[in-house]
Enzyme design. Structure first.
Site, PDB file in Angstrom:
ATOM      1  N   TYR A  24      11.092  32.879  25.517  1.00 19.15           N
ATOM      2  CA  TYR A  24      12.227  34.042  25.450  1.00 19.15           C
ATOM      3  C   TYR A  24      13.014  33.214  24.272  1.00 19.15           C
ATOM      4  CZ  TYR A  24      16.186  37.017  26.571  1.00 19.15           C
ATOM      5  OH  TYR A  24      17.367  37.924  26.450  1.00 19.15           O
ATOM      6  N   ASP A  69       6.298  52.365  25.169  1.00 17.24           N
ATOM      7  CA  ASP A  69       6.066  50.879  25.231  1.00 17.24           C
ATOM      8  C   ASP A  69       6.298  50.255  23.867  1.00 17.24           C
ATOM      9  OD1 ASP A  69       5.240  48.170  25.745  1.00 17.24           O
ATOM     10  OD2 ASP A  69       3.353  48.951  26.716  1.00 17.24           O
ATOM     11  N   SER A 116      20.244  37.351  21.633  1.00 24.32           N
ATOM     12  CA  SER A 116      20.714  36.844  22.945  1.00 24.32           C
ATOM     13  C   SER A 116      21.488  35.442  22.500  1.00 24.32           C
ATOM     14  CB  SER A 116      19.523  36.391  24.053  1.00 24.32           C
ATOM     15  OG  SER A 116      20.052  35.475  25.159  1.00 24.32           O
ATOM     16  N   ASN A 145      17.005  47.297  21.619  1.00 24.76           N
ATOM     17  CA  ASN A 145      17.536  46.757  22.765  1.00 24.76           C
ATOM     18  C   ASN A 145      16.409  46.452  23.836  1.00 24.76           C
ATOM     19  OD1 ASN A 145      19.809  46.339  24.943  1.00 24.76           O
ATOM     20  ND2 ASN A 145      18.684  48.150  25.937  1.00 24.76           N
ATOM     21  N   ALA A 146      15.351  47.045  23.519  1.00 25.11           N
ATOM     22  CA  ALA A 146      14.050  46.822  24.595  1.00 25.11           C
ATOM     23  C   ALA A 146      13.922  45.375  24.463  1.00 25.11           C
ATOM     24  CB  ALA A 146      13.049  47.553  24.099  1.00 25.11           C
ATOM     25  N   GLY A 147      13.818  44.738  25.820  1.00 24.52           N
ATOM     26  CA  GLY A 147      13.405  43.329  25.839  1.00 24.52           C
ATOM     27  C   GLY A 147      13.118  42.971  27.145  1.00 24.52           C
ATOM     28  N   ALA A 174      12.202  31.494  21.607  1.00 21.37           N
ATOM     29  CA  ALA A 174      11.439  31.816  20.339  1.00 21.37           C
ATOM     30  C   ALA A 174      11.521  33.233  19.883  1.00 21.37           C
ATOM     31  CB  ALA A 174      10.076  31.318  20.558  1.00 21.37           C
ATOM     32  N   SER A 175      11.189  34.234  20.862  1.00 19.35           N
ATOM     33  CA  SER A 175      11.275  35.515  20.470  1.00 19.35           C
ATOM     34  C   SER A 175      12.684  35.963  19.682  1.00 19.35           C
ATOM     35  CB  SER A 175      11.195  36.474  21.834  1.00 19.35           C
ATOM     36  OG  SER A 175      11.912  36.431  22.710  1.00 19.35           O
TER      37      SER A 175
END
Length: 269
Positions: free
Chosen positions: A153, A61, A140, A88-90, A155-156
Site C-alpha cells: 500500500y 474498473d 494517504s 480517489n479510487a483505491g 509503495a503505491s
C-alpha cells in the site's frame, strides 16, 4: 456548469465528496461518478440529483486502462467538457512482506492505486488543460511515512505522490492545479476490504481506529483544498508533525508508526 469526474465514488470518501458538491453547487455542477459497483453508484447519483446536480454513472474498473479512457469519453459525450478530475479510487492492504508467497496482488494493487490515477489523468489531460482545470490525487499518510505491514500500500501511495508532484510542475504553465491529499485513518471500510498476505480480503482493520476522522470532515478538507488549488492537504496534526519528525528523528517516526498498528498486526521477532 462545472463537470467533475470522481473515481471510487460508490462509497466512502468519494461518495461523500459527490454529495457535498451536489449540496453546495446544485444545478451548477455535473458529477461523473465512477466505480465498479453500479448499484451503489446509482444510489449516490440519486442523492446528488435530489440536490439538483446533473449526474452520470459510469461503471469503471480503474485497473483497466481501456475503462479509464471510456470513462473520460463518456463524460465528454454527455457534458462536452471536463473541469476537474478527482482520482480517489483505491484499495488497501496489510501484510508482512515475508509472509507474502505470491506477489501478484502487489501488482494488482499498484494498478488500482497508481496506474488507475495515471490512466484517468492521461485520458482527461487535454480537456483539463483546455478548461485550466483541477486534478486531485487522494493519497494517504502511508504515502509519506512507511508503516510496517504496508509495503504494498505504501509503495503505491508513495509512487502516486511522486507522480503528481512532478506533474504539478509540468502543468503549472497551463493553469492546471494538482492537489495531493494525505488522509490518515478515516471512518470508512476500505481497510476491511484490503488485501491480506494470501491476496484475499482482510475482513478487518489492522490499524487502531480510535479517533478515526469522520468521512464528512475528510471530504470537506479535500474539496476545500481543490477549490483553493492548494498543492497538498495533510489531514491531521500528527501527520503534519510526522513529516518533520521523519527528517529530524526517523527512529521516533518508526516507533509512532508501529503504535498505529493493532498488536496482532505488528511484526515480532
Amino acid at each position: 456548469m462545472e463537470v467533475i469526474i470522481i473515481t471510487g465514488a460508490s462509497d466512502g470518501i468519494g461518495a461523500e465528496m459527490a454529495r457535498q458538491l451536489a449540496r453546495a453547487r446544485g444545478n451548477a455542477v455535473a458529477l461523473v461518478l465512477a466505480a465498479r459497483n453500479e448499484a451503489a453508484l446509482q444510489a449516490v447519483a440519486a442523492d446528488c440529483a435530489a440536490a439538483g446536480a446533473a449526474t452520470l454513472v459510469v461503471p469503471t474498473d480503474v485497473a483497466q486502462q481501456a475503462q479509464c479512457r471510456a470513462l473520460v469519453a463518456a463524460a465528454l459525450q454527455r457534458f462536452g467538457r471536463i473541469d476537474s478530475l478527482v482520482n480517489n479510487a483505491g484499495r488497501s492492504a496489510h501484510a508482512l512482506f515475508e509472509e507474502v508467497a505470491d506477489l501478484g496482488w502487489y501488482e494488482e494493487l499498484m494498478k488500482v492505486n497508481l496506474w488507475g490515477a495515471i490512466w484517468c489523468t492521461h485520458a482527461a489531460l487535454p480537456h483539463l488543460k483546455a478548461a485550466r482545470g483541477r486534478i486531485v490525487a487522494v493519497s494517504s499518510l502511508a504515502g509519506l511515512v512507511g508503516v510496517p505491514g504496508r509495503t504494498a500500500y505504501g509503495a503505491s501511495k508513495f509512487a502516486m505522490a511522486g507522480f503528481f508532484e512532478a506533474l504539478r510542475a509540468e502543468l503549472k504553465p497551463h493553469g492546471v492545479s494538482v492537489t495531493t491529499a494525505y488522509p490518515g485513518v478515516v471512518d470508512t471500510r476500505i481497510r476491511h476490504r484490503g488485501y491480506n498476505a494470501a491476496g484475499g480480503e482482510l475482513g478487518k482493520s489492522s490499524l487502531r481506529e480510535e479517533g478515526a476522522m469522520p468521512v464528512a470532515d475528510c471530504a470537506r478538507l479535500i474539496l476545500g483544498a481543490m477549490r483553493a488549488r492548494r498543492r497538498e492537504v495533510v489531514m491531521t496534526a500528527k501527520g503534519r508533525l510526522g513529516r518533520w519528525l521523519k527528517l529530524l528523528a526517523p527512529g521516533l517516526i518508526e516507533k509512532i508508526a508501529m503504535k498505529a498498528l493493532k498488536e496482532e498486526a505488528r511484526p515480532h521477532a
